[in-house]
Design a protein around this motif. Structure first.
Motif, PDB file in Angstrom:
ATOM      1  N   LEU A 141      39.377  73.946  97.783  1.00  0.00           N
ATOM      2  CA  LEU A 141      40.564  73.102  97.965  1.00  0.00           C
ATOM      3  C   LEU A 141      40.413  71.778  97.232  1.00  0.00           C
ATOM      4  N   SER A 142      39.204  71.231  97.284  1.00  0.00           N
ATOM      5  CA  SER A 142      38.948  69.982  96.568  1.00  0.00           C
ATOM      6  C   SER A 142      39.083  70.190  95.063  1.00  0.00           C
ATOM      7  N   ASP A 143      38.559  71.315  94.571  1.00  0.00           N
ATOM      8  CA  ASP A 143      38.644  71.602  93.134  1.00  0.00           C
ATOM      9  C   ASP A 143      40.079  71.845  92.678  1.00  0.00           C
ATOM     10  N   LEU A 144      40.878  72.454  93.535  1.00  0.00           N
ATOM     11  CA  LEU A 144      42.270  72.702  93.171  1.00  0.00           C
ATOM     12  C   LEU A 144      43.018  71.386  92.931  1.00  0.00           C
ATOM     13  N   GLN A 145      42.683  70.370  93.731  1.00  0.00           N
ATOM     14  CA  GLN A 145      43.300  69.061  93.525  1.00  0.00           C
ATOM     15  C   GLN A 145      42.878  68.474  92.174  1.00  0.00           C
ATOM     16  N   VAL A 146      41.588  68.656  91.845  1.00  0.00           N
ATOM     17  CA  VAL A 146      41.057  68.103  90.597  1.00  0.00           C
ATOM     18  C   VAL A 146      41.596  68.859  89.391  1.00  0.00           C
ATOM     19  N   ILE A 147      41.651  70.185  89.500  1.00  0.00           N
ATOM     20  CA  ILE A 147      41.993  70.987  88.321  1.00  0.00           C
ATOM     21  C   ILE A 147      43.457  70.838  87.918  1.00  0.00           C
ATOM     22  N   GLU A 148      44.325  70.510  88.879  1.00  0.00           N
ATOM     23  CA  GLU A 148      45.723  70.235  88.530  1.00  0.00           C
ATOM     24  C   GLU A 148      45.804  69.067  87.546  1.00  0.00           C
ATOM     25  N   LYS A 149      45.000  68.046  87.798  1.00  0.00           N
ATOM     26  CA  LYS A 149      44.980  66.877  86.910  1.00  0.00           C
ATOM     27  C   LYS A 149      44.352  67.229  85.558  1.00  0.00           C
ATOM     28  N   LEU A 150      43.306  68.059  85.596  1.00  0.00           N
ATOM     29  CA  LEU A 150      42.651  68.465  84.351  1.00  0.00           C
ATOM     30  C   LEU A 150      43.602  69.272  83.465  1.00  0.00           C
ATOM     31  N   ILE A 151      44.388  70.150  84.090  1.00  0.00           N
ATOM     32  CA  ILE A 151      45.336  70.972  83.335  1.00  0.00           C
ATOM     33  C   ILE A 151      46.419  70.104  82.697  1.00  0.00           C
ATOM     34  N   LEU A 152      46.927  69.136  83.432  1.00  0.00           N
ATOM     35  CA  LEU A 152      47.949  68.231  82.883  1.00  0.00           C
ATOM     36  C   LEU A 152      47.408  67.464  81.682  1.00  0.00           C
ATOM     37  N   ALA A 153      46.166  66.954  81.811  1.00  0.00           N
ATOM     38  CA  ALA A 153      45.564  66.196  80.720  1.00  0.00           C
ATOM     39  C   ALA A 153      45.287  67.087  79.509  1.00  0.00           C
ATOM     40  N   GLN A 154      44.809  68.313  79.781  1.00  0.00           N
ATOM     41  CA  GLN A 154      44.494  69.223  78.669  1.00  0.00           C
ATOM     42  C   GLN A 154      45.749  69.711  77.977  1.00  0.00           C
ATOM     43  N   ASP A 155      46.831  69.862  78.709  1.00  0.00           N
ATOM     44  CA  ASP A 155      48.104  70.271  78.121  1.00  0.00           C
ATOM     45  C   ASP A 155      48.572  69.244  77.089  1.00  0.00           C
ATOM     46  N   LYS A 156      48.352  67.979  77.383  1.00  0.00           N
ATOM     47  CA  LYS A 156      48.701  66.925  76.432  1.00  0.00           C
ATOM     48  C   LYS A 156      47.829  67.013  75.182  1.00  0.00           C
ATOM     49  N   GLU A 157      46.520  67.350  75.394  1.00  0.00           N
ATOM     50  CA  GLU A 157      45.606  67.493  74.255  1.00  0.00           C
ATOM     51  C   GLU A 157      46.060  68.615  73.330  1.00  0.00           C
ATOM     52  N   VAL A 158      46.496  69.724  73.922  1.00  0.00           N
ATOM     53  CA  VAL A 158      46.935  70.884  73.132  1.00  0.00           C
ATOM     54  C   VAL A 158      48.145  70.529  72.281  1.00  0.00           C
ATOM     55  N   ARG A 159      49.098  69.811  72.897  1.00  0.00           N
ATOM     56  CA  ARG A 159      50.317  69.452  72.176  1.00  0.00           C
ATOM     57  C   ARG A 159      50.066  68.441  71.059  1.00  0.00           C
ATOM     58  N   GLY A 160      48.971  67.714  71.193  1.00  0.00           N
ATOM     59  CA  GLY A 160      48.679  66.698  70.180  1.00  0.00           C
ATOM     60  C   GLY A 160      47.606  67.112  69.198  1.00  0.00           C
ATOM     61  N   SER A 161      47.169  68.381  69.254  1.00  0.00           N
ATOM     62  CA  SER A 161      46.092  68.832  68.377  1.00  0.00           C
ATOM     63  C   SER A 161      46.361  70.242  67.863  1.00  0.00           C
ATOM     64  N   LYS A 162      45.865  70.517  66.655  1.00  0.00           N
ATOM     65  CA  LYS A 162      45.973  71.868  66.091  1.00  0.00           C
ATOM     66  C   LYS A 162      44.670  72.650  66.251  1.00  0.00           C
ATOM     67  N   ASP A 163      43.687  72.044  66.911  1.00  0.00           N
ATOM     68  CA  ASP A 163      42.391  72.690  67.115  1.00  0.00           C
ATOM     69  C   ASP A 163      42.534  73.830  68.128  1.00  0.00           C
ATOM     70  N   PRO A 164      42.230  75.082  67.762  1.00  0.00           N
ATOM     71  CA  PRO A 164      42.374  76.216  68.684  1.00  0.00           C
ATOM     72  C   PRO A 164      41.456  76.115  69.904  1.00  0.00           C
ATOM     73  N   LEU A 165      40.373  75.349  69.781  1.00  0.00           N
ATOM     74  CA  LEU A 165      39.471  75.192  70.923  1.00  0.00           C
ATOM     75  C   LEU A 165      40.165  74.480  72.090  1.00  0.00           C
ATOM     76  N   GLU A 166      41.088  73.569  71.779  1.00  0.00           N
ATOM     77  CA  GLU A 166      41.800  72.853  72.832  1.00  0.00           C
ATOM     78  C   GLU A 166      42.666  73.822  73.649  1.00  0.00           C
ATOM     79  N   SER A 167      43.252  74.801  72.967  1.00  0.00           N
ATOM     80  CA  SER A 167      44.045  75.817  73.675  1.00  0.00           C
ATOM     81  C   SER A 167      43.155  76.706  74.532  1.00  0.00           C
ATOM     82  N   GLN A 168      41.952  77.006  74.030  1.00  0.00           N
ATOM     83  CA  GLN A 168      41.011  77.806  74.815  1.00  0.00           C
ATOM     84  C   GLN A 168      40.602  77.073  76.086  1.00  0.00           C
ATOM     85  N   LYS A 169      40.414  75.759  75.975  1.00  0.00           N
ATOM     86  CA  LYS A 169      40.054  74.954  77.142  1.00  0.00           C
ATOM     87  C   LYS A 169      41.142  75.039  78.210  1.00  0.00           C
TER      88      LYS A 169
END
Length: 365
Positions: A141-169
């Motif tokens: 439950l604690s991780d679910l709270q954290v991972i929601e924030k991680l997904i939001l931040a990583q989604d921004k990285e994907v949209r701002g980068s062409k590096d395929p590794l960011e999409s894998q993350k």
């Protein structure tokens, strides 16, 4: 390498008793009430390794020394973390504070109460299975709270980068979220792509840490338990109270007791070795007049990486390594004899260090 194992579990399951036994002295307050531990206690524990003494005896004889060179074993840091209760992920029982301590460790030692004692109160604890489920639900439950924030931040990285590794993350984070929502314990989660392992290991998640389950049983039950001799790879049966008492005995008396119950080593020695293995670690050895020492490196490490464990400059200045297996070193009886037999090999940058390798690194100036 700085290696840290956190001891967790419900209140009054024997965490602090086990921690005290590990350190062979009463460091942590062991009391019959919930949350006797607030701030985590920490202690450095040597990894048992009989190879060091035998190597030191060879060095003493070969170098004509009056005494043995100093022995320096590999070590693991253990952290005694306060008991977790249902609702910890939302702050119950000072849960948020305790969960933050768990995020700082490399592996988890999950202590489960498997003994009956009317004199030791239970605080939410009922049996090993339900206790395990309660604690791991709170971690998830604690991780679910954290991972929601991680997904939001990583989604921004994907949209701002062409590096395929960011999409894998992003895909990995979503997979972890799905697994947690289904109630799965992740443990040794496999990333797949080697390029993403460093990133993955830095994620502030509790459920991706390797876990060793320690069943704390009574002394009476210990003598009847087949699981002591044949545990699963990620499980260990131990009597924390007995281990604490044994830790206070002289070495000779401790060994005599172990022999009387048919054991070769204490539960603590088995725990330390399993914790070391749990982290995917091995020890390579160096032997000389200055010291005989066990160095810690990750299983699969190449020679330059292992050299960097001794000193960071050694990795950059690595030329080659002189290597001999521990058993061969003992058979030869001296380094000079091992060399004359051709048992000391010259290895380059691609050599994978093995557990028990006795190594001398050659580096540039």
């Amino acid at each position: 390498m700085s290696l840290k194992c956190g001891i967790i579990g419900m209140p009054n399951v024997g965490k602090s008793t086990l921690f005290n036994a590990l350190l062979k002295k009463r460091v942590a307050l062991s009391a019959n009430y919930p949350f006797a531990t607030i701030e985590p206690n920490t202690g450095i524990v040597a990894v048992p390794d009989n190879r060091l003494l035998k190597l030191a005896e060879i060095v003493k004889q070969e170098e004509k020394m009056d005494s043995l060179p100093p022995l320096v074993p590999a070590v693991v840091e253990f952290v005694d973390i306060a008991g977790l209760v249902k609702g910890a992920s939302t702050g119950a029982g000072l849960g948020n504070q305790f969960l933050s301590h768990i995020r700082e460790v490399d592996a988890i030692i999950h202590v489960l109460r498997d003994f009956d004692d009317a004199n030791i109160v239970r605080e939410g604890s009922s049996d090993p299975k339900s206790d395990k489920d309660t604690v791991e639900t709170e971690l998830a439950l604690s991780d679910l709270q954290v991972i929601e924030k991680l997904i939001l931040a990583q989604d921004k990285e994907v949209r701002g980068s062409k590096d395929p590794l960011e999409s894998q993350k992003l895909e990995i984070l979503k997979n972890i979220q799905s697994e947690l929502e289904q109630g799965h314990v992740l443990g040794h989660y496999q990333v797949g792509d080697e390029r993403l392992k460093s990133w993955f290991q830095t994620l502030p998640l509790l459920t991706i840490k390797p876990i060793l389950y320690v069943f704390n049983i009574s002394e009476e039950k210990l003598s009847l338990s087949d699981a002591v001799a044949h545990p699963n790879d990620n499980e260990l049966v131990i009597c924390a109270r007995l281990e604490e008492e044994l830790a206070d005995l002289p070495e000779e008396d401790r060994r005599e007791y172990l022999g009387s119950v048919g054991l070769k080593e204490t539960g603590l020695e088995r725990l330390i070795k399993k914790a070391y293995s749990l982290l995917g670690l091995i020890s390579f050895l160096t032997a000389g007049k200055k010291e005989v020492r066990a160095w810690t490196t990750k299983k699969g490490s190449k020679a330059p990486t292992a050299a960097g464990v001794i000193h960071t400059d050694f990795e950059k200045k690595f030329i080659r390594a002189q290597v001999i297996e521990y058993e061969k070193y003992l058979e030869a009886g001296s380094l000079a004899n091992a060399k004359s037999k051709g048992w000391v090999r010259t290895e380059g940058k691609d050599y994978e260090i093995k557990d028990g390798d006795v190594v001398e690194f050659l580096i540039s100036n």
